[in-house]
Design a protein around this motif. Structure first.
Motif, PDB file in Angstrom:
ATOM      1  N   ILE A 181      89.646  43.264  84.533  1.00 33.76           N
ATOM      2  CA  ILE A 181      89.912  41.818  84.546  1.00 33.76           C
ATOM      3  C   ILE A 181      91.062  41.491  83.601  1.00 33.76           C
ATOM      4  O   ILE A 181      91.942  40.698  83.931  1.00 33.76           O
ATOM      5  CB  ILE A 181      88.636  41.030  84.225  1.00 33.76           C
ATOM      6  CG1 ILE A 181      87.669  41.165  85.404  1.00 33.76           C
ATOM      7  CG2 ILE A 181      88.947  39.567  83.920  1.00 33.76           C
ATOM      8  CD1 ILE A 181      86.283  40.642  85.140  1.00 33.76           C
ATOM      9  N   TYR A 182      91.075  42.103  82.436  1.00 31.52           N
ATOM     10  CA  TYR A 182      92.183  41.885  81.501  1.00 31.52           C
ATOM     11  C   TYR A 182      93.504  42.324  82.119  1.00 31.52           C
ATOM     12  O   TYR A 182      94.494  41.590  82.078  1.00 31.52           O
ATOM     13  CB  TYR A 182      91.939  42.624  80.181  1.00 31.52           C
ATOM     14  CG  TYR A 182      93.189  42.700  79.336  1.00 31.52           C
ATOM     15  CD1 TYR A 182      93.722  41.554  78.755  1.00 31.52           C
ATOM     16  CD2 TYR A 182      93.856  43.905  79.155  1.00 31.52           C
ATOM     17  CE1 TYR A 182      94.884  41.609  78.003  1.00 31.52           C
ATOM     18  CE2 TYR A 182      95.014  43.965  78.402  1.00 31.52           C
ATOM     19  CZ  TYR A 182      95.530  42.825  77.842  1.00 31.52           C
ATOM     20  OH  TYR A 182      96.690  42.878  77.114  1.00 31.52           O
ATOM     21  N   GLN A 183      93.546  43.523  82.680  1.00 29.56           N
ATOM     22  CA  GLN A 183      94.793  44.043  83.257  1.00 29.56           C
ATOM     23  C   GLN A 183      95.308  43.152  84.387  1.00 29.56           C
ATOM     24  O   GLN A 183      96.503  42.849  84.453  1.00 29.56           O
ATOM     25  CB  GLN A 183      94.576  45.470  83.772  1.00 29.56           C
ATOM     26  CG  GLN A 183      94.379  46.472  82.661  1.00 29.56           C
ATOM     27  CD  GLN A 183      93.794  47.791  83.141  1.00 29.56           C
ATOM     28  OE1 GLN A 183      93.480  47.963  84.320  1.00 29.56           O
ATOM     29  NE2 GLN A 183      93.637  48.726  82.224  1.00 29.56           N
ATOM     30  N   GLU A 184      94.416  42.704  85.256  1.00 24.39           N
ATOM     31  CA  GLU A 184      94.835  41.856  86.378  1.00 24.39           C
ATOM     32  C   GLU A 184      95.278  40.473  85.891  1.00 24.39           C
ATOM     33  O   GLU A 184      96.248  39.915  86.399  1.00 24.39           O
ATOM     34  CB  GLU A 184      93.713  41.737  87.410  1.00 24.39           C
ATOM     35  CG  GLU A 184      93.360  43.060  88.083  1.00 24.39           C
ATOM     36  CD  GLU A 184      94.538  43.693  88.827  1.00 24.39           C
ATOM     37  OE1 GLU A 184      95.315  42.954  89.480  1.00 24.39           O
ATOM     38  OE2 GLU A 184      94.692  44.924  88.746  1.00 24.39           O
ATOM     39  N   THR A 185      94.582  39.948  84.906  1.00 21.92           N
ATOM     40  CA  THR A 185      94.971  38.650  84.343  1.00 21.92           C
ATOM     41  C   THR A 185      96.326  38.761  83.652  1.00 21.92           C
ATOM     42  O   THR A 185      97.188  37.888  83.795  1.00 21.92           O
ATOM     43  CB  THR A 185      93.899  38.157  83.354  1.00 21.92           C
ATOM     44  OG1 THR A 185      92.656  38.060  84.032  1.00 21.92           O
ATOM     45  CG2 THR A 185      94.265  36.805  82.769  1.00 21.92           C
ATOM     46  N   LYS A 186      96.519  39.836  82.911  1.00 24.02           N
ATOM     47  CA  LYS A 186      97.796  40.058  82.212  1.00 24.02           C
ATOM     48  C   LYS A 186      98.950  40.142  83.205  1.00 24.02           C
ATOM     49  O   LYS A 186     100.033  39.606  82.934  1.00 24.02           O
ATOM     50  CB  LYS A 186      97.698  41.335  81.380  1.00 24.02           C
ATOM     51  CG  LYS A 186      98.902  41.607  80.519  1.00 24.02           C
ATOM     52  CD  LYS A 186      98.702  41.071  79.127  1.00 24.02           C
ATOM     53  CE  LYS A 186      99.766  41.545  78.186  1.00 24.02           C
ATOM     54  NZ  LYS A 186     100.884  40.629  78.107  1.00 24.02           N
ATOM     55  N   LYS A 187      98.737  40.785  84.350  1.00 24.14           N
ATOM     56  CA  LYS A 187      99.787  40.852  85.376  1.00 24.14           C
ATOM     57  C   LYS A 187     100.209  39.445  85.801  1.00 24.14           C
ATOM     58  O   LYS A 187     101.396  39.163  85.955  1.00 24.14           O
ATOM     59  CB  LYS A 187      99.296  41.619  86.606  1.00 24.14           C
ATOM     60  CG  LYS A 187      99.268  43.105  86.456  1.00 24.14           C
ATOM     61  CD  LYS A 187      98.801  43.727  87.761  1.00 24.14           C
ATOM     62  CE  LYS A 187      98.446  45.178  87.610  1.00 24.14           C
ATOM     63  NZ  LYS A 187      97.885  45.750  88.852  1.00 24.14           N
ATOM     64  N   ILE A 188      99.228  38.580  86.004  1.00 22.99           N
ATOM     65  CA  ILE A 188      99.524  37.207  86.416  1.00 22.99           C
ATOM     66  C   ILE A 188     100.262  36.471  85.301  1.00 22.99           C
ATOM     67  O   ILE A 188     101.279  35.810  85.543  1.00 22.99           O
ATOM     68  CB  ILE A 188      98.234  36.465  86.807  1.00 22.99           C
ATOM     69  CG1 ILE A 188      97.620  37.104  88.044  1.00 22.99           C
ATOM     70  CG2 ILE A 188      98.508  34.977  87.026  1.00 22.99           C
ATOM     71  CD1 ILE A 188      96.199  36.666  88.328  1.00 22.99           C
ATOM     72  N   LEU A 189      99.764  36.576  84.073  1.00 24.37           N
ATOM     73  CA  LEU A 189     100.403  35.881  82.949  1.00 24.37           C
ATOM     74  C   LEU A 189     101.817  36.390  82.678  1.00 24.37           C
ATOM     75  O   LEU A 189     102.658  35.652  82.174  1.00 24.37           O
ATOM     76  CB  LEU A 189      99.560  36.028  81.681  1.00 24.37           C
ATOM     77  CG  LEU A 189      98.209  35.329  81.689  1.00 24.37           C
ATOM     78  CD1 LEU A 189      97.447  35.654  80.414  1.00 24.37           C
ATOM     79  CD2 LEU A 189      98.370  33.828  81.860  1.00 24.37           C
ATOM     80  N   ASP A 190     102.079  37.643  83.004  1.00 23.20           N
ATOM     81  CA  ASP A 190     103.395  38.238  82.771  1.00 23.20           C
ATOM     82  C   ASP A 190     104.366  38.003  83.922  1.00 23.20           C
ATOM     83  O   ASP A 190     105.543  38.351  83.805  1.00 23.20           O
ATOM     84  CB  ASP A 190     103.269  39.734  82.504  1.00 23.20           C
ATOM     85  CG  ASP A 190     102.679  40.034  81.144  1.00 23.20           C
ATOM     86  OD1 ASP A 190     102.630  39.121  80.294  1.00 23.20           O
ATOM     87  OD2 ASP A 190     102.243  41.187  80.935  1.00 23.20           O
ATOM     88  N   GLU A 191     103.900  37.424  85.025  1.00 20.74           N
ATOM     89  CA  GLU A 191     104.781  37.125  86.155  1.00 20.74           C
ATOM     90  C   GLU A 191     105.666  35.942  85.748  1.00 20.74           C
ATOM     91  O   GLU A 191     105.158  34.849  85.484  1.00 20.74           O
ATOM     92  CB  GLU A 191     103.940  36.789  87.392  1.00 20.74           C
ATOM     93  CG  GLU A 191     104.676  36.900  88.693  1.00 20.74           C
ATOM     94  CD  GLU A 191     105.607  35.722  88.950  1.00 20.74           C
ATOM     95  OE1 GLU A 191     105.225  34.561  88.736  1.00 20.74           O
ATOM     96  OE2 GLU A 191     106.739  35.986  89.365  1.00 20.74           O
ATOM     97  N   PRO A 192     106.992  36.170  85.646  1.00 15.65           N
ATOM     98  CA  PRO A 192     107.882  35.157  85.064  1.00 15.65           C
ATOM     99  C   PRO A 192     107.808  33.765  85.696  1.00 15.65           C
ATOM    100  O   PRO A 192     107.751  32.768  84.974  1.00 15.65           O
ATOM    101  CB  PRO A 192     109.277  35.759  85.245  1.00 15.65           C
ATOM    102  CG  PRO A 192     109.048  37.217  85.317  1.00 15.65           C
ATOM    103  CD  PRO A 192     107.719  37.377  86.010  1.00 15.65           C
ATOM    104  N   GLN A 193     107.820  33.674  87.002  1.00 21.09           N
ATOM    105  CA  GLN A 193     107.806  32.358  87.647  1.00 21.09           C
ATOM    106  C   GLN A 193     106.494  31.618  87.379  1.00 21.09           C
ATOM    107  O   GLN A 193     106.488  30.441  87.031  1.00 21.09           O
ATOM    108  CB  GLN A 193     108.040  32.481  89.152  1.00 21.09           C
ATOM    109  CG  GLN A 193     108.166  31.131  89.822  1.00 21.09           C
ATOM    110  CD  GLN A 193     108.515  31.247  91.301  1.00 21.09           C
ATOM    111  OE1 GLN A 193     108.714  32.334  91.823  1.00 21.09           O
ATOM    112  NE2 GLN A 193     108.579  30.120  91.974  1.00 21.09           N
ATOM    113  N   PHE A 194     105.368  32.322  87.520  1.00 23.47           N
ATOM    114  CA  PHE A 194     104.070  31.700  87.235  1.00 23.47           C
ATOM    115  C   PHE A 194     104.011  31.253  85.783  1.00 23.47           C
ATOM    116  O   PHE A 194     103.629  30.129  85.472  1.00 23.47           O
ATOM    117  CB  PHE A 194     102.923  32.666  87.530  1.00 23.47           C
ATOM    118  CG  PHE A 194     101.580  32.123  87.110  1.00 23.47           C
ATOM    119  CD1 PHE A 194     100.886  31.278  87.951  1.00 23.47           C
ATOM    120  CD2 PHE A 194     101.048  32.425  85.865  1.00 23.47           C
ATOM    121  CE1 PHE A 194      99.654  30.748  87.563  1.00 23.47           C
ATOM    122  CE2 PHE A 194      99.826  31.899  85.472  1.00 23.47           C
ATOM    123  CZ  PHE A 194      99.135  31.058  86.323  1.00 23.47           C
TER     124      PHE A 194
END
Length: 90
Positions: A34-47
């Motif tokens: 869950i942390y890894q998947e959430t981090k991917k979203i938070l690190d997506e520049p446009q989002f």
């Protein structure tokens, strides 16, 4: 509503934060995923920019242990703020 500083409590500082929580005792692999998947979203520049930064949020994205340590420190800090303020539960 006056701030703590305006009420004479200059040493009291507070803020809001958001986080994801799982039940105590959740499997470590589930927490990590869950942390890894959430981090991917938070690190997506446009989002990150459009959904968070542009709306005034500071994005941290702490790892689970870091977040747990932050919660402990924040709880202690807020407890001190309550003591200083003299607030009582009714």
């Amino acid at each position: 509503m006056p701030t703590f500083g305006e009420l004479g409590y200059a040493e009291v500082e507070t803020h809001a934060w958001f986080g994801l929580f799982l039940p105590a005792g959740s499997p470590a692999d589930a927490v990590a995923r869950i942390y890894q998947e959430t981090k991917k979203i938070l690190d997506e520049p446009q989002f990150r920019q459009q959904q968070l930064v542009d709306k005034g949020y500071e994005v941290v994205g702490s790892a689970p242990r870091e977040f747990a340590a932050y919660i402990r420190r924040d709880s202690e800090h807020r407890g001190q703020a309550v003591k200083i303020s003299g607030a009582k539960a009714e």
